[in-house]
Design an enzyme around this catalytic site. Sequence first.
Site, PDB file in Angstrom:
ATOM      1  N   THR A  35       0.982  -1.108  -0.032  1.00 50.44           N
ATOM      2  CA  THR A  35       0.069  -0.176  -0.009  1.00 50.44           C
ATOM      3  C   THR A  35       0.791   1.150   0.040  1.00 50.44           C
ATOM      4  O   THR A  35       1.827   1.239   0.476  1.00 50.44           O
ATOM      5  CB  THR A  35      -1.009   0.062   1.168  1.00 50.44           C
ATOM      6  OG1 THR A  35      -1.717  -1.070   1.164  1.00 50.44           O
ATOM      7  CG2 THR A  35      -1.671   1.392   1.276  1.00 50.44           C
ATOM      8  N   GLY A  72      -0.857  -1.412   6.335  1.00 49.80           N
ATOM      9  CA  GLY A  72      -0.827  -2.497   7.329  1.00 49.80           C
ATOM     10  C   GLY A  72      -2.134  -3.680   7.078  1.00 49.80           C
ATOM     11  O   GLY A  72      -2.797  -3.459   5.990  1.00 49.80           O
ATOM     12  N   ARG A 132     -14.093  -7.716  -0.683  1.00 46.93           N
ATOM     13  CA  ARG A 132     -13.245  -7.301   0.742  1.00 46.93           C
ATOM     14  C   ARG A 132     -12.672  -6.105   0.454  1.00 46.93           C
ATOM     15  O   ARG A 132     -12.086  -5.646  -0.546  1.00 46.93           O
ATOM     16  CB  ARG A 132     -12.115  -8.522   1.078  1.00 46.93           C
ATOM     17  CG  ARG A 132     -11.577  -7.901   2.339  1.00 46.93           C
ATOM     18  CD  ARG A 132     -10.232  -7.356   2.017  1.00 46.93           C
ATOM     19  NE  ARG A 132      -9.405  -6.859   3.172  1.00 46.93           N
ATOM     20  CZ  ARG A 132      -8.382  -6.173   3.195  1.00 46.93           C
ATOM     21  NH1 ARG A 132      -7.873  -5.592   1.947  1.00 46.93           N
ATOM     22  NH2 ARG A 132      -7.561  -6.185   4.391  1.00 46.93           N
TER      23      ARG A 132
END
Length: 358
Positions: free
Chosen positions: A224, A276, A252
């Site tokens: 990310t 994370g 999701r």
Amino acid sequence: MKKLSLLLLLSLALFSCKNEKELTAMSDNKTKASDSAALKANDFAIIIHGGAGTILKKNMTPEMEAAYKATLEEAIRVGYTILKNGGSSLDAVEKTINVMEDSPLFNAGKGAVFTNEGTNELDASIMDGKTRNAGASAGTTTVRNPINLARAVMERSEHVMLSGKGAEIFAKEQGLQLVDQGYFYTENRYKALQKIKDSEKTELDHDDKQAFYDPNIKDSKFGTVGCAALDKNGNLAAGTSTGGMTNKRWGRIGDAPIIGAGTYANNATCAVSSTGWGEYFIRGMVAYDISALMDYKGITLEAAAKEVIQSKLTNLGGTGGIVAVDKNGNLVAEFNTAGMYRATMNDKGELTVGIYIE
């Protein structure tokens, strides 16, 4: 006569007391102003991340390490130049993230991981610390740069988050660049999906026990990307963009597009971007929690970030980290993993680039 004298003395005492209070207040204000000036670290500043996780030097080739550092530097210099020339923190955040979205090295945009169905579903968010307006997109499959869509949602709609097909229709109406699914394909990401499907596991592109392996990095990472910036006008902004979880199903969505979890900005405190294990960042509202600690407890960005990441998040069982900048230009990168791709630049043009836990 005695009553008159007594009243006169009482009036003089009250006047003296009032003046003393005013002088004390003026002194306090001067002290506060002095303290504020002393806390001013940078007139403008920028910090970025490219993911956190089990990133170990022993598993990184010199060539791959150089590639990551070069892209991190390229990205942050784009935002730094905007800020140096008087541009807005929002522009700096968006354009900086674009560079990382366009790189196959990170799990965002071009390098996004694959879902269980073999597609790429992208999420992003951005927030303006001045107005606390925000925009986000989730589950898009054809928008080349999701952070651009997030900003368009913030500035050109009455909403905060759009998802799926509706978000893509909006992106097309706004003239954003759309691409075929093939644009997001990278060999390493596809092999990672096949490996996980073979073992019938759902993997968070970070865990050393369910690791994403490629020829260059033998352990896993979060990819990310995110950015937080302070501009010369004192305005903060933050943004985050991701491809989510390898082998994810059922639509999701992680923390990246969730305001308060993956992204938060408030001119009164700080701007934060997270990376994370998204489910834990959502449960802990990590980005907002850092700002709230600064606001309610009056503690520093460094102390707030440490408490949230090293204590609260860790106790929940979550892993990852954040990058942040406060209203005074102090920069913080905090994580509880073996490493986090990151870089900072201050108003003096000083650059730092880091990967490992040092």
